[in-house]
Write a protein that holds these residues in place. Sequence first.
Motif, mmCIF file in Angstrom:
data_model
loop_
_atom_site.group_PDB
_atom_site.id
_atom_site.type_symbol
_atom_site.label_atom_id
_atom_site.label_comp_id
_atom_site.label_asym_id
_atom_site.label_seq_id
_atom_site.Cartn_x
_atom_site.Cartn_y
_atom_site.Cartn_z
ATOM 1 N N PRO A 45 -1.368 101.548 40.606
ATOM 2 C CA PRO A 45 -0.731 101.135 39.336
ATOM 3 C C PRO A 45 -1.637 100.259 38.481
ATOM 4 C CG PRO A 45 0.808 100.891 41.153
ATOM 5 C CD PRO A 45 -0.521 101.224 41.762
ATOM 6 N N LYS A 46 -2.455 99.402 39.148
ATOM 7 C CA LYS A 46 -3.408 98.575 38.402
ATOM 8 C C LYS A 46 -4.405 99.473 37.655
ATOM 9 C CE LYS A 46 -4.468 94.773 40.919
ATOM 10 N NZ LYS A 46 -5.331 93.994 41.849
ATOM 11 N N MET A 47 -4.826 100.531 38.333
ATOM 12 C CA MET A 47 -5.802 101.428 37.710
ATOM 13 C C MET A 47 -5.167 102.299 36.614
ATOM 14 S SD MET A 47 -8.357 100.259 39.179
ATOM 15 C CE MET A 47 -9.581 101.227 38.337
ATOM 16 N N ASN A 60 -1.411 96.758 29.142
ATOM 17 C CA ASN A 60 -0.724 96.354 30.375
ATOM 18 C C ASN A 60 -1.647 95.744 31.414
ATOM 19 O OD1 ASN A 60 1.737 97.351 29.410
ATOM 20 N ND2 ASN A 60 1.197 99.426 30.061
ATOM 21 N N TYR A 61 -2.944 96.015 31.318
ATOM 22 C CA TYR A 61 -3.888 95.467 32.288
ATOM 23 C C TYR A 61 -4.405 94.131 31.775
ATOM 24 C CZ TYR A 61 -8.007 94.832 35.221
ATOM 25 O OH TYR A 61 -8.939 94.316 36.100
ATOM 26 N N ALA A 62 -4.145 93.074 32.550
ATOM 27 C CA ALA A 62 -4.585 91.751 32.108
ATOM 28 C C ALA A 62 -5.581 91.154 33.080
ATOM 29 C CB ALA A 62 -3.376 90.835 31.948
ATOM 30 N N PRO A 68 -13.721 91.281 41.638
ATOM 31 C CA PRO A 68 -13.470 91.868 42.964
ATOM 32 C C PRO A 68 -14.689 92.608 43.522
ATOM 33 C CG PRO A 68 -11.686 92.419 41.458
ATOM 34 C CD PRO A 68 -12.749 91.768 40.641
ATOM 35 N N HIS A 69 -15.515 93.141 42.623
ATOM 36 C CA HIS A 69 -16.703 93.873 43.084
ATOM 37 C C HIS A 69 -17.810 92.927 43.548
ATOM 38 C CE1 HIS A 69 -14.328 96.505 40.496
ATOM 39 N NE2 HIS A 69 -14.674 97.449 41.343
ATOM 40 N N PHE A 70 -17.837 91.722 42.981
ATOM 41 C CA PHE A 70 -18.806 90.728 43.471
ATOM 42 C C PHE A 70 -18.392 90.268 44.871
ATOM 43 C CE2 PHE A 70 -19.118 89.365 38.730
ATOM 44 C CZ PHE A 70 -19.862 90.496 38.444
#
Length: 132
Positions: A45-47, A60-62, A68-70
């Motif tokens: 859902p985030k994606m 909708n994405y805040a 997270p990738h670091f």
Amino acid sequence: MPKLLETREDVELMVNQFYQKIRQDAELGHIFEDVAHIDWDLHLPKMYDFWEGILLGTANYAGRPMPPHFRLTAKYTLTPEHFDRWLHLFFENVDALFEGETAADAKYRAYSIATVMNQRVQQVNEQISSGN
Ligand code: HEM
């Protein structure tokens, strides 16, 4: 037959099929499953929100996509080859499902974000290997 990418449902289809490929991928699947222990019910859902925002202009994405990738590369080194593979699967997936301007935009945006993300992740990798 490819169709235009126009709605939230189209974005959900793109994201679902993409992560289906990722999960089955020999180079990337284990990073999501065994390193990140990803909760797909939260991640997908985030994606949807992330890509809907980029492609259809909703808000909708805040979150912040980079951190997270670091954290991930500190646990398991993400290489330029991982990003190439990610992009290859992303392009292949968009092309299998969609055509038109928004589909082209999805590939362009994925390419630009992945390029910046890879550069920044490689900087983090260098900091880690030099002990800072
Ligand atoms: C080697 C390539 C990549 C790998 C292995 C990877 C892996 C992951 C993992 C495991 C997470 C979940 C992190 C967590 O919840 O702790 C995540 C989140 C995410 N990824 Fe990636 N990713 C890659 C490339 C990309 C690219 C190129 C993009 C954008 C075009 C992207 C966008 C995102 C977004 C938006 C999130 C959610 C961030 C948030 O929590 O708000 N990823 N990724």
